[in-house]
Scaffold this motif. Structure first.
Motif, mmCIF file in Angstrom:
data_model
loop_
_atom_site.group_PDB
_atom_site.id
_atom_site.type_symbol
_atom_site.label_atom_id
_atom_site.label_comp_id
_atom_site.label_asym_id
_atom_site.label_seq_id
_atom_site.Cartn_x
_atom_site.Cartn_y
_atom_site.Cartn_z
ATOM 1 N N GLY A 120 30.724 -19.457 41.888
ATOM 2 C CA GLY A 120 29.681 -20.191 41.172
ATOM 3 C C GLY A 120 28.678 -19.247 40.517
ATOM 4 O O GLY A 120 28.652 -18.049 40.808
ATOM 5 N N PRO A 121 27.834 -19.789 39.620
ATOM 6 C CA PRO A 121 26.856 -18.958 38.902
ATOM 7 C C PRO A 121 25.921 -18.219 39.869
ATOM 8 O O PRO A 121 25.596 -18.750 40.928
ATOM 9 C CB PRO A 121 26.039 -19.971 38.086
ATOM 10 C CG PRO A 121 26.779 -21.250 38.140
ATOM 11 C CD PRO A 121 27.706 -21.213 39.301
ATOM 12 N N THR A 122 25.520 -17.015 39.471
ATOM 13 C CA THR A 122 24.537 -16.265 40.255
ATOM 14 C C THR A 122 23.143 -16.771 39.901
ATOM 15 O O THR A 122 22.802 -16.859 38.721
ATOM 16 C CB THR A 122 24.635 -14.759 39.940
ATOM 17 O OG1 THR A 122 25.912 -14.304 40.372
ATOM 18 C CG2 THR A 122 23.543 -13.950 40.634
ATOM 19 N N PHE A 144 22.997 -15.853 49.480
ATOM 20 C CA PHE A 144 24.085 -16.516 48.772
ATOM 21 C C PHE A 144 24.054 -17.997 49.122
ATOM 22 O O PHE A 144 23.228 -18.433 49.920
ATOM 23 C CB PHE A 144 25.443 -15.860 49.052
ATOM 24 C CG PHE A 144 25.948 -15.917 50.476
ATOM 25 C CD1 PHE A 144 25.340 -15.214 51.504
ATOM 26 C CD2 PHE A 144 27.087 -16.673 50.781
ATOM 27 C CE1 PHE A 144 25.839 -15.255 52.806
ATOM 28 C CE2 PHE A 144 27.599 -16.712 52.079
ATOM 29 C CZ PHE A 144 26.963 -15.992 53.086
ATOM 30 N N TYR A 145 24.897 -18.755 48.453
ATOM 31 C CA TYR A 145 24.979 -20.184 48.763
ATOM 32 C C TYR A 145 26.443 -20.531 48.954
ATOM 33 O O TYR A 145 27.331 -19.816 48.481
ATOM 34 C CB TYR A 145 24.347 -21.021 47.639
ATOM 35 C CG TYR A 145 24.994 -20.857 46.285
ATOM 36 C CD1 TYR A 145 26.129 -21.582 45.942
ATOM 37 C CD2 TYR A 145 24.476 -19.976 45.339
ATOM 38 C CE1 TYR A 145 26.731 -21.436 44.700
ATOM 39 C CE2 TYR A 145 25.069 -19.818 44.102
ATOM 40 C CZ TYR A 145 26.200 -20.551 43.788
ATOM 41 O OH TYR A 145 26.813 -20.402 42.568
ATOM 42 N N HIS A 146 26.705 -21.613 49.670
ATOM 43 C CA HIS A 146 28.104 -21.984 49.878
ATOM 44 C C HIS A 146 28.214 -23.423 50.365
ATOM 45 O O HIS A 146 27.257 -23.992 50.891
ATOM 46 C CB HIS A 146 28.774 -21.027 50.869
ATOM 47 C CG HIS A 146 28.146 -20.974 52.229
ATOM 48 N ND1 HIS A 146 28.385 -21.917 53.201
ATOM 49 C CD2 HIS A 146 27.288 -20.074 52.786
ATOM 50 C CE1 HIS A 146 27.722 -21.596 54.300
ATOM 51 N NE2 HIS A 146 27.026 -20.481 54.080
ATOM 52 N N GLY A 147 29.403 -23.985 50.217
ATOM 53 C CA GLY A 147 29.680 -25.327 50.718
ATOM 54 C C GLY A 147 29.521 -25.356 52.224
ATOM 55 O O GLY A 147 29.765 -24.357 52.908
ATOM 56 N N HIS A 148 29.072 -26.497 52.769
ATOM 57 C CA HIS A 148 28.888 -26.616 54.218
ATOM 58 C C HIS A 148 29.380 -27.984 54.664
ATOM 59 O O HIS A 148 28.702 -28.708 55.382
ATOM 60 C CB HIS A 148 27.420 -26.424 54.583
ATOM 61 C CG HIS A 148 27.198 -25.744 55.911
ATOM 62 N ND1 HIS A 148 27.640 -26.262 57.096
ATOM 63 C CD2 HIS A 148 26.593 -24.565 56.214
ATOM 64 C CE1 HIS A 148 27.293 -25.433 58.083
ATOM 65 N NE2 HIS A 148 26.669 -24.398 57.569
ATOM 66 N N SER A 195 26.188 -16.222 44.454
ATOM 67 C CA SER A 195 25.091 -15.335 44.877
ATOM 68 C C SER A 195 23.738 -15.937 44.545
ATOM 69 O O SER A 195 23.588 -16.631 43.538
ATOM 70 C CB SER A 195 25.202 -13.984 44.176
ATOM 71 O OG SER A 195 26.374 -13.338 44.593
ATOM 72 N N LEU A 196 22.766 -15.644 45.385
ATOM 73 C CA LEU A 196 21.381 -16.078 45.178
ATOM 74 C C LEU A 196 20.511 -14.855 45.434
ATOM 75 O O LEU A 196 20.444 -14.360 46.560
ATOM 76 C CB LEU A 196 21.058 -17.221 46.145
ATOM 77 C CG LEU A 196 19.610 -17.669 46.303
ATOM 78 C CD1 LEU A 196 18.957 -17.975 44.970
ATOM 79 C CD2 LEU A 196 19.537 -18.897 47.197
ATOM 80 N N GLU A 221 20.963 -1.904 39.561
ATOM 81 C CA GLU A 221 21.561 -2.580 40.709
ATOM 82 C C GLU A 221 22.843 -3.301 40.372
ATOM 83 O O GLU A 221 23.111 -3.646 39.218
ATOM 84 C CB GLU A 221 20.563 -3.549 41.358
ATOM 85 C CG GLU A 221 20.288 -4.802 40.567
ATOM 86 C CD GLU A 221 19.525 -5.834 41.414
ATOM 87 O OE1 GLU A 221 18.319 -5.625 41.633
ATOM 88 O OE2 GLU A 221 20.142 -6.830 41.820
ATOM 89 N N PHE A 222 23.659 -3.492 41.394
ATOM 90 C CA PHE A 222 24.914 -4.228 41.286
ATOM 91 C C PHE A 222 24.969 -5.238 42.429
ATOM 92 O O PHE A 222 24.300 -5.067 43.446
ATOM 93 C CB PHE A 222 26.119 -3.288 41.399
ATOM 94 C CG PHE A 222 26.161 -2.248 40.324
ATOM 95 C CD1 PHE A 222 26.611 -2.559 39.053
ATOM 96 C CD2 PHE A 222 25.731 -0.945 40.585
ATOM 97 C CE1 PHE A 222 26.644 -1.595 38.056
ATOM 98 C CE2 PHE A 222 25.755 0.018 39.593
ATOM 99 C CZ PHE A 222 26.212 -0.305 38.331
ATOM 100 N N ASN A 223 25.793 -6.246 42.240
ATOM 101 C CA ASN A 223 25.906 -7.291 43.242
ATOM 102 C C ASN A 223 27.372 -7.491 43.604
ATOM 103 O O ASN A 223 28.207 -7.664 42.721
ATOM 104 C CB ASN A 223 25.319 -8.582 42.646
ATOM 105 C CG ASN A 223 25.390 -9.725 43.612
ATOM 106 O OD1 ASN A 223 25.079 -9.559 44.787
ATOM 107 N ND2 ASN A 223 25.833 -10.878 43.137
ATOM 108 N N LEU A 224 27.671 -7.437 44.882
ATOM 109 C CA LEU A 224 29.054 -7.660 45.333
ATOM 110 C C LEU A 224 29.087 -8.813 46.330
ATOM 111 O O LEU A 224 28.482 -8.725 47.400
ATOM 112 C CB LEU A 224 29.632 -6.407 46.007
ATOM 113 C CG LEU A 224 29.639 -5.110 45.201
ATOM 114 C CD1 LEU A 224 30.251 -3.981 46.028
ATOM 115 C CD2 LEU A 224 30.394 -5.267 43.884
ATOM 116 N N LEU A 225 29.772 -9.885 45.960
ATOM 117 C CA LEU A 225 29.952 -11.024 46.863
ATOM 118 C C LEU A 225 31.376 -10.940 47.411
ATOM 119 O O LEU A 225 32.341 -10.969 46.645
ATOM 120 C CB LEU A 225 29.724 -12.328 46.091
ATOM 121 C CG LEU A 225 29.912 -13.631 46.860
ATOM 122 C CD1 LEU A 225 28.980 -13.729 48.051
ATOM 123 C CD2 LEU A 225 29.689 -14.828 45.916
#
Ligand code: CU
Length: 574
Positions: A55-57, A124-128, A140-141, A158-162
């Motif tokens: 999903g969108p960051t 980050f966010y995710h389904g629950h 990512s959040l 900076e870089f972001n790794l999910l």
């Protein structure tokens, strides 16, 4: 007055008062849907948002208010999204946990998540709901420091790794497998993904590998083409890392480069220099690295499985030193992780993670101590995970609404046990492996200090004890210490009350215990559970409810199921 002028005025005022006045509202319109995608070059069906996987960051600043209008475009199932690491202070109904904080959003319906991101950090966010995180519902959040504030470290970019893990079997099939008698285990993931990308049928480093995998021949435009991090020599970069894995514990390393851990779960750390790092499901980190290596080369960043016998290839991406061409593959083999079962290494790594000087310290004493024994059990032949012999089953009416409105028939109000029998031997399979289903709700007195001792034990099979990363919603806790064997009140003398890290996720090692402390100061009903998706699905969790009488009016959309739906209908028709 136009909104631009209001904003300008606000900013001018901020110079005189406080920059918090500039907090922004950020609006997002999201649609969750199933779509075809090839995360590891093999086409599958993933759960995406607005046509994207992951999903969108979201990027925001501390103090901002987020409004995420989420429409469920899944044809036949409900959905919720959890904002992992966000406290939801004052908005417990926006925590995004089905059956706990809200009713699942039905197909075709929209729910607006409104909440404040109060603390800078990597989230980050995710389904629950069910196993929707395994289906790929995550993103990512990132919360930056508010205007005028500075991070306690410097970096140039900076870089972001999910990070996540991926199975070729659908999450629905996995769910049925896990719920069968006898249980069918889902096995190890086919592929590890970095920002939703991995390679199943080829390797970027086939040249260095003993296996028969062929060298990847990717153009770069494929959905499974790896991310490349482009860096300039002699700069310092911040790498934000979050693990949304369903199962895998991971280890990350950058070839030839040291890393310094500076943030974990949105809290600053005493800088800790490492050559590789463990990362468990539900954890987030920021690390700094300096591009001080030979600039005419590129380097591997590798992510490997730890804690379970690896049956999944490393995930690899390339650190590209500009102006070297990114297509020049590194000429050294990718970094190798410590042995998967070297738990001494894992314990040593985790116990060196400490709070930055000046961070909030834990209360010196606890008001209540809850000891939670983690066991694998059989219930009528079904394999389950249980906490003090209760395996969590979620009710039709979310706990938050039923407790807030005093609907006593919504779940079993019997107090779950605070401890387990003195004769229980955590080093052996239980002699009586039967347990029962339960609601697992611990009612906590508001504003009291709670200690939780997570006690690991042997699973059903002899000589097996697994890693479990436990995640708490609504709070950060201090990790006071780790120990081996059965916890004993005398172990309290080993607790670190000086500089324990604040986290929202902490691991228990095989046959060990982990001690946590938090203040029950956030009105709501909060999940506390193993972040391994199949384990939660098999009952490995409890709920902490505190100060629910202080919760303001819960939006009706969060209550439109079970007994709270009946209550709403009765109120309308009265
Ligand atoms: Cu677990």
């Amino acid at each position: 007055m136009g909104s631009a002028r209001v904003f300008l005025l606000c900013c001018i005022l901020a110079i005189f008062f406080h920059s918090v006045l500039c907090a922004k509202s950020r609006h997002f319109k999201w649609e969750v849907e199933y779509m075809h995608w090839a995360p590891d070059c093999v086409e599958a069906v993933v759960m995406g948002i607005n046509g994207q996987f992951p999903g969108p960051t979201i990027r925001a600043r501390a103090g901002d208010n987020l409004h995420i209008e989420l429409t469920n475009k899944l044809p036949t199932e409900g959905v919720v999204i959890h904002w992992h690491g966000i406290s939801q202070f004052g908005t417990p109904w926006a925590d995004g946990t089905a059956s706990i904080s809200q009713c699942a959003i039905n197909p075709g319906e929209t729910f607006v998540y409104r909440f404040k991101v109060d603390k800078a950090g990597t989230y980050f966010y995710h389904g629950h709901y069910g196993m929707q995180r395994s289906a790929g519902l995550y993103g990512s959040l990132i919360v930056e420091v508010t205007d005028g504030e500075k991070e306690p470290f410097h970096y140039d970019g900076e870089f972001n790794l999910l990070l996540s893990d991926w199975w070729h079997k659908s999450s629905h099939e996995q769910e049925v497998d896990l719920s069968s008698n006898p249980m069918r285990w889902i096995g190890e993931p086919q592929t590890l993904l970095i920002n939703g990308r991995g390679q199943f049928n080829c390797s970027l480093a086939a040249l260095f590998s003993n296996s028969s995998s062929s060298q990847c021949n990717l153009r770069g435009s494929e959905q499974c083409a790896p991310n490349i991090l482009h860096v300039l020599p002699n700069k310092t970069y911040r790498l934000r890392i979050a693990s949304s894995t369903a199962l895998a514990s991971l280890n990350l390393a950058i070839g030839n480069h040291k890393m310094t851990l500076v943030e974990a779960d949105g809290n600053y750390l005493e800088p800790y220099s490492v050559s590789n790092m463990d990362i468990y499901s539900g954890e987030t980190y920021s690390v700094l690295f300096t591009t001080d290596q030979e600039g005419s080369k590129n380097y591997w960043i590798s992510v490997s499985v730890r804690g379970r016998e690896p049956n999944t290839p490393q995930a690899l991406i390339i650190l590209n030193y500009i102006p070297t061409s990114a297509s020049n593959l590194p000429n050294l083999p990718p970094p190798v992780a410590p042995l998967w079962n070297d738990y001494n290494y894992s314990r040593s790594f985790s116990s060196k993670i400490l709070a930055l000087k000046g961070s909030p310290k834990p209360p010196k004493k606890h008001d209540r101590r809850i000891i939670l024994l983690n066991t694998q059990n059989l219930i009528d032949g079904y394999t389950k995970w249980a906490i003090n012999n209760l395996s969590l089953v979620l009710p039709a009416t979310p706990y938050l609404g039923s407790i807030r409105y005093g609907l006593n028939n919504a779940f079993d109000h019997k107090r779950p046990p605070e401890n387990f029998g003195p004769d229980y031997d955590v080093s052996k399979p239980a002699s009586n492996q039967n347990s029962t289903y339960g609601s697992g709700v611990y009612m906590l007195n508001f504003n009291t200090t709670i200690d939780v001792i997570l006690q690991n034990a042997n699973a059903l099979q002899a000589n097996v004890s697994e890693i479990h990363p436990w995640h708490l919603h609504g709070h950060d806790f201090w990790v006071l210490g780790y120990g081996e064997g059965r916890f004993n009140e005398k172990n309290e003398t080993q607790f670190n009350l000086k500089n324990p890290p604040l986290r929202n996720t902490a691991v228990i090692f095989p046959y060990g215990w982990t001690a946590l402390r938090f203040v029950a100061d956030n009105p709501g009903a909060w999940a506390f559970h193993c972040h391994i998706e199949p384990h939660l699905h098999m009952g490995m969790g409890v709920v902490f409810a505190e100060g629910v009488q202080h919760v303001k009016k819960i939006p009706n959309e969060a209550l439109a199921c079970g007994l709270t739906a009946k209550m709403l209908m009765n109120n309308v028709h009265k």
